[in-house]
Structures are given as structure tokens and as C-alpha cells.
Design a protein around this motif. Sequence first.
Motif, PDB file in Angstrom:
ATOM      1  N   ILE A 136      -6.588   1.519   4.943  1.00 44.18           N
ATOM      2  CA  ILE A 136      -6.515   0.357   3.879  1.00 44.18           C
ATOM      3  C   ILE A 136      -5.491  -0.809   4.550  1.00 44.18           C
ATOM      4  O   ILE A 136      -5.586  -2.029   4.623  1.00 44.18           O
ATOM      5  CB  ILE A 136      -5.993   0.623   2.561  1.00 44.18           C
ATOM      6  CG1 ILE A 136      -7.303   1.417   1.982  1.00 44.18           C
ATOM      7  CG2 ILE A 136      -5.638  -0.507   1.663  1.00 44.18           C
ATOM      8  CD1 ILE A 136      -6.708   2.307   0.611  1.00 44.18           C
ATOM      9  N   VAL A 138       0.938  -1.149  -0.024  1.00 46.02           N
ATOM     10  CA  VAL A 138      -0.134  -0.088  -0.003  1.00 46.02           C
ATOM     11  C   VAL A 138       0.874   1.172  -0.167  1.00 46.02           C
ATOM     12  O   VAL A 138       1.456   1.588   1.076  1.00 46.02           O
ATOM     13  CB  VAL A 138      -0.837  -0.164   1.218  1.00 46.02           C
ATOM     14  CG1 VAL A 138      -2.037   1.072   1.095  1.00 46.02           C
ATOM     15  CG2 VAL A 138      -1.753  -1.242   1.370  1.00 46.02           C
ATOM     16  N   ALA A 158     -11.638   2.183   3.095  1.00 53.61           N
ATOM     17  CA  ALA A 158     -10.748   0.797   2.958  1.00 53.61           C
ATOM     18  C   ALA A 158     -11.644  -0.347   2.831  1.00 53.61           C
ATOM     19  O   ALA A 158     -11.211  -1.351   2.360  1.00 53.61           O
ATOM     20  CB  ALA A 158     -10.322   0.876   4.356  1.00 53.61           C
ATOM     21  N   SER A 195       1.068   5.076   3.057  1.00 53.28           N
ATOM     22  CA  SER A 195       0.084   4.284   4.010  1.00 53.28           C
ATOM     23  C   SER A 195       0.443   4.366   5.458  1.00 53.28           C
ATOM     24  O   SER A 195       0.161   3.830   6.176  1.00 53.28           O
ATOM     25  CB  SER A 195       0.167   2.638   3.775  1.00 53.28           C
ATOM     26  OG  SER A 195       1.644   2.087   3.667  1.00 53.28           O
ATOM     27  N   VAL A 203     -11.637  -1.322  -0.859  1.00 55.30           N
ATOM     28  CA  VAL A 203     -10.339  -2.007  -1.170  1.00 55.30           C
ATOM     29  C   VAL A 203     -10.265  -3.540  -0.784  1.00 55.30           C
ATOM     30  O   VAL A 203      -9.689  -4.229  -1.603  1.00 55.30           O
ATOM     31  CB  VAL A 203      -9.242  -1.051  -0.884  1.00 55.30           C
ATOM     32  CG1 VAL A 203      -7.935  -1.494  -1.074  1.00 55.30           C
ATOM     33  CG2 VAL A 203      -9.414   0.304  -1.426  1.00 55.30           C
ATOM     34  N   VAL A 204     -10.619  -3.614   0.445  1.00 45.81           N
ATOM     35  CA  VAL A 204     -10.339  -5.008   0.926  1.00 45.81           C
ATOM     36  C   VAL A 204     -11.069  -5.862   0.220  1.00 45.81           C
ATOM     37  O   VAL A 204     -10.566  -7.007  -0.135  1.00 45.81           O
ATOM     38  CB  VAL A 204     -10.681  -5.140   2.441  1.00 45.81           C
ATOM     39  CG1 VAL A 204     -10.640  -6.472   3.207  1.00 45.81           C
ATOM     40  CG2 VAL A 204      -9.582  -4.137   3.418  1.00 45.81           C
ATOM     41  N   LEU A 230      -6.355   4.351  -6.176  1.00 42.70           N
ATOM     42  CA  LEU A 230      -7.112   5.409  -5.613  1.00 42.70           C
ATOM     43  C   LEU A 230      -7.060   6.707  -6.252  1.00 42.70           C
ATOM     44  O   LEU A 230      -6.332   7.635  -6.337  1.00 42.70           O
ATOM     45  CB  LEU A 230      -6.328   5.701  -4.225  1.00 42.70           C
ATOM     46  CG  LEU A 230      -7.051   4.669  -3.251  1.00 42.70           C
ATOM     47  CD1 LEU A 230      -8.420   4.943  -2.553  1.00 42.70           C
ATOM     48  CD2 LEU A 230      -6.807   3.191  -3.496  1.00 42.70           C
ATOM     49  N   ASN A 251      -2.142   3.947  -3.623  1.00 47.65           N
ATOM     50  CA  ASN A 251      -2.788   5.042  -2.835  1.00 47.65           C
ATOM     51  C   ASN A 251      -2.030   6.328  -2.745  1.00 47.65           C
ATOM     52  O   ASN A 251      -2.684   7.323  -2.358  1.00 47.65           O
ATOM     53  CB  ASN A 251      -3.117   4.466  -1.334  1.00 47.65           C
ATOM     54  CG  ASN A 251      -3.575   5.486  -0.357  1.00 47.65           C
ATOM     55  OD1 ASN A 251      -4.555   5.779  -0.390  1.00 47.65           O
ATOM     56  ND2 ASN A 251      -2.740   5.953   0.427  1.00 47.65           N
ATOM     57  N   VAL A 262      -1.819  -1.577  -3.914  1.00 45.37           N
ATOM     58  CA  VAL A 262      -2.757  -0.627  -3.841  1.00 45.37           C
ATOM     59  C   VAL A 262      -2.011   0.850  -3.910  1.00 45.37           C
ATOM     60  O   VAL A 262      -1.239   1.126  -2.911  1.00 45.37           O
ATOM     61  CB  VAL A 262      -3.621  -0.390  -2.203  1.00 45.37           C
ATOM     62  CG1 VAL A 262      -4.596   0.487  -2.390  1.00 45.37           C
ATOM     63  CG2 VAL A 262      -4.106  -2.110  -2.297  1.00 45.37           C
TER      64      VAL A 262
END
Length: 264
Positions: A23, A12, A234, A15, A237-238, A139, A89, A87
Amino acid sequence: MNISLHGKRAIVSGSTAGIGLAIAAGLAEAGAEVVINGRTEGRVLQAIKHIQSKLPGAKLIGVAADLSTLDGASRLFARVTRADILVNNLGIFAPKAFFDISDEEWQHFFDVNVMSAVRLSRHYAPQMVTAQWGRVMFLSSESALQIPTEMVHYGTTKTALLAVSRGLAETLAGTGVTVNAVLPGPTRSEGVGSFFQQMAEEKGVGSEALERDFITENRPTSIIRRLATVEEVANMVVYLASRQASATTGAALRVDGGVVRAIA
């Protein structure tokens, strides 16, 4: 639905706070080994401690690197050679009038918001193809669809991510690797919270009142009539990272509280 990401490794970017931190925590809670990334070692360690305080058994790897640069991305590649879930982000925003945005600022926004995601996807997606399983997410933002006049450069980079996401999804058709974009709306992240706090102090009003006024005046189409939480973003995303989301790819999924007035 029981989402299990045990045996999967997730990266991520960006993060250490806000949506990215939420996330990372969500993926760790689902059982994934999660790579926490930020620009400084201190912020990375702080994020790891935060997650471990809530999830003592979380499997976490910390990598301090500025992914807006090729050197920073190379540092991550050397430390983390494989990923099942990526991810993208990392992102920045800053309200500024269009005519005041310099060439350097435009370039900086593209380096952080777009090129970091391009580099990471270009590096890790081929490994996912070889494994015949993988998840890549970008994202983006509702600002990709409704460019905010107060920060055109930000909205433009988020629109670019939609193009990259869809293009990569079609490039990886039939490989078992899904690629999707997630579009949060106004969200109570660390950056947004600080922004509202600063504005509240300047205007001499409470931050909660300022948030309500912001929704009413700047995002009047919001259906939930509030800022979303980072956990709400989040959760999407999961799900997209899960095995259950195997038929969801090439999509742009909104977690915007209904701000965008569109049926699809």
C-alpha cells in the motif's frame, strides 16, 4: 483513470512488510508523501530502501513506533502532525483454538488491531474535516464476515473494524472526508507466506501445494482459486485514496477473490 496523489500526505500503519508495504509503495507511486511505520528503526529503514529501490523519487518519512500503545501513537503524532490519507493497516493474526486464548491475548489483539486504528483516526480525522478533504481506511478482512474457527479473536477484531469504519463515516457525513473498510481475502503476504512455509516444512510438502490445499479445504468458495497478491489489495486502497473515489464512503469493499458468498 489517472490517479494522482501529488501534494497529499499518507500514513500507513504497519507498513514495513506485506500488504502495508505494498500500500505504501502504491501510494508513493501515485505521488503521495508516505509515512512508513513499524515497531523498529531497522524494519522501517529496510522498507524505505525497498520502496526507493523501485521508486527513486519517492517521498518517504519513517517513524518507528508501536502504535498498539498510547506512547507509540503519541510518538507518531509528535513526528507527523498532519495527514490527508490515513490507512489503518496495522494488524496481527495467529491461529489458536478458542478455548486456549487467554484474556491477555484477547486484549493484545484488540490493542493492535482495533485500538491503534481508533487512536489514529481520532487524532487525524478532525484535521481532515477542517481541510474539507480526507481519506480514512481500515484494513479489515473477509474473516470479519466469516469468523474463522481457528482464530476467533482475530475475526472478532476485524468485525469490530467494520463497525468503527461505518460509524466514523456517518459521523463525518458531509465533511468531504470519506471513510471505508477494505476486506482482503487470503493474501500472499509476508506473514501468511511464513505461516505456509512453516506448515509445509512440518508436513514435508511444498509451500505451493500447501497453498492450493488451503484454498481447497479452508476457502473452497474462492472464485480465483488462489491467494491474492499484496499488490491486488493495495490497488483498491490507492483507488479509495484518490479524488476519483469521492462518492465511495461508508463502504466495506472486498478484495477476497470471491470467498464471501454474497452478492453485495
